[in-house]
Write an enzyme that holds these catalytic residues in place. Structure first.
Site, PDB file in Angstrom:
ATOM      1  CE  LYS A   1      -3.550  -0.227  -0.210  1.00 32.80           C
ATOM      2  NZ  LYS A   1      -4.394  -1.304  -1.481  1.00 32.80           N
TER       3      LYS A   1
ATOM      4  N   GLY B   1       2.227   2.429  -2.789  1.00 34.78           N
ATOM      5  CA  GLY B   1       2.303   2.855  -4.383  1.00 34.78           C
ATOM      6  C   GLY B   1       2.758   1.731  -5.097  1.00 34.78           C
TER       7      GLY B   1
ATOM      8  CB  THR C   1      -1.299   0.129  -8.128  1.00 35.93           C
ATOM      9  OG1 THR C   1      -1.992  -0.959  -7.881  1.00 35.93           O
ATOM     10  CG2 THR C   1      -2.124   0.098  -9.602  1.00 35.93           C
TER      11      THR C   1
ATOM     12  CB  THR D   1       8.555  -9.035  -4.960  1.00 37.28           C
ATOM     13  OG1 THR D   1       8.110  -9.589  -3.936  1.00 37.28           O
ATOM     14  CG2 THR D   1       9.550  -8.076  -5.236  1.00 37.28           C
ATOM     15  CG  HIS D   2       4.226  -6.016  -1.716  1.00 38.37           C
ATOM     16  ND1 HIS D   2       4.020  -4.654  -2.064  1.00 38.37           N
ATOM     17  CD2 HIS D   2       2.917  -6.482  -1.706  1.00 38.37           C
ATOM     18  CE1 HIS D   2       2.842  -4.916  -2.841  1.00 38.37           C
ATOM     19  NE2 HIS D   2       2.236  -5.582  -2.320  1.00 38.37           N
TER      20      HIS D   2
ATOM     21  CB  SER E   1      -3.576   2.997   3.054  1.00 42.36           C
ATOM     22  OG  SER E   1      -3.971   2.097   1.466  1.00 42.36           O
TER      23      SER E   1
ATOM     24  N   GLY F   1      -5.124   7.741  -1.490  1.00 40.35           N
ATOM     25  CA  GLY F   1      -4.000   7.586  -2.160  1.00 40.35           C
ATOM     26  C   GLY F   1      -3.342   9.361  -2.364  1.00 40.35           C
TER      27      GLY F   1
END
Length: 293
Positions: A45, A47, A49, A107-108, A138, A257
């Site tokens: 969460k 940014g 995307t 990836t995170h 978020s 956002g």
């Protein structure tokens, strides 16, 4: 009958969501990384995307028609996503991708859990960072609607765990600072979400140059317009998570956002706690964030 997977689990000391099982993380750790891969990395969460979408548009040379013809999850697959239903683990689909064009991967994973070959081959990597207060808000909303993340009913309960680093993908501070320490590596570009909100066009241009894919002026403008938050909200190819992941009646994948949305949730006491931790963890690192614009 198979048991419902737990909402999260620990992997090598880091809490991970159920959608990233240990068997998948083991395989990801030893996967083949290609020299021309393009990686988009972020804490959840923060940014993500936007980072995926702008990367995809740039690598397609600004061809929006081509970008809009394919789902974001197919253009930039989620590396650590394990097998779900009839769908194989994501890393297997990534391994099978053509060698004709660079693979785009998101990836995170924290720095220490990135694939072994990522550390040695050093493919180009965009890291997107967001201030911890907005990230916490978020993340809390996301855990309430995502079936595969542990949920805390109140923001106060979630924030306590967030401050302790006892949430999916671990400590926000550890995650961001590990990549920040490598910001001067030629293969890593560290970008702040708040800077994107302040000067979107400049950031798109900077990322395109980092990828060695500079765009003509008109393509940059089109990319900026396409990759705004409102654009990704309305784009069914980037806003498509279905009932398998998301409780649609509880919320949506994309929220506001905004920079500074945290002020609607933090109490004075909560803000003092996070400010104190922020000062302690960030001291001497050179990394700072804007908490409002």
């Amino acid at each position: 009958m198979a048991k419902t997977p737990p909402p999260d689990h620990f992997y090598k000391g880091t809490r991970m969501p159920a959608l990233a099982p240990a068997s998948t993380l083991d395989a990801v750790g030893v996967m083949e990384v290609r020299d021309d891969d393009i990686w988009v990395v972020s804490y959840p969460k923060a940014g993500t995307t936007w980072g995926q979408e702008v990367t995809s548009v740039i690598m397609e040379g600004g061809d929006l028609a081509k970008v809009k013809s394919k789902r974001l999850s197919e253009r930039v697959p989620y590396l650590e996503l394990g097998p779900l239903g009839q769908q194989s683990a994501s890393y297997k689909r990534i391994d099978a991708m053509s060698y004709d064009v660079p693979r785009l991967i998101r990836t995170h994973l924290p720095y220490e859990l990135m694939p072994q070959q990522w550390h040695t081959k050093k493919p180009k990597t965009l890291y997107v960072a967001r201030n911890p207060k907005d990230t916490a808000v978020s993340c809390w909303h996301f855990t309430k609607i995502n079936h595969f993340f542990g949920t805390r009913e109140t923001f106060a309960d979630f924030l306590k765990k967030f401050v302790e680093g006892d949430v999916a993908y671990g400590s926000w501070f550890d995650h961001n600072l590990a990549f920040w320490e490598h910001r001067h590596d030629p293969n890593i570009l560290f970008v702040k979400y708040e800077d994107v909100k302040t000067d979107h066009r400049r950031m798109v241009k900077r990322i395109a140059e980092f990828y060695d894919r500079p765009l003509p002026v008109e393509m940059i403008d089109a990319c900026v317009e396409h990759c705004t938050l409102d654009g990704t909200k309305d784009n069914r190819m980037s806003n498509h998570l279905g009932a398998l992941y998301i409780s649609q009646e509880k919320g949506t994948f994309h929220r506001k956002g905004e920079v500074g949305d945290w002020m609607s949730y933090f109490t004075i006491a909560q803000n003092d706690v996070l400010d104190s931790l922020y000062e302690e963890k960030m001291m001497g690192t050179g990394l700072t964030f804007d908490f409002e614009l």
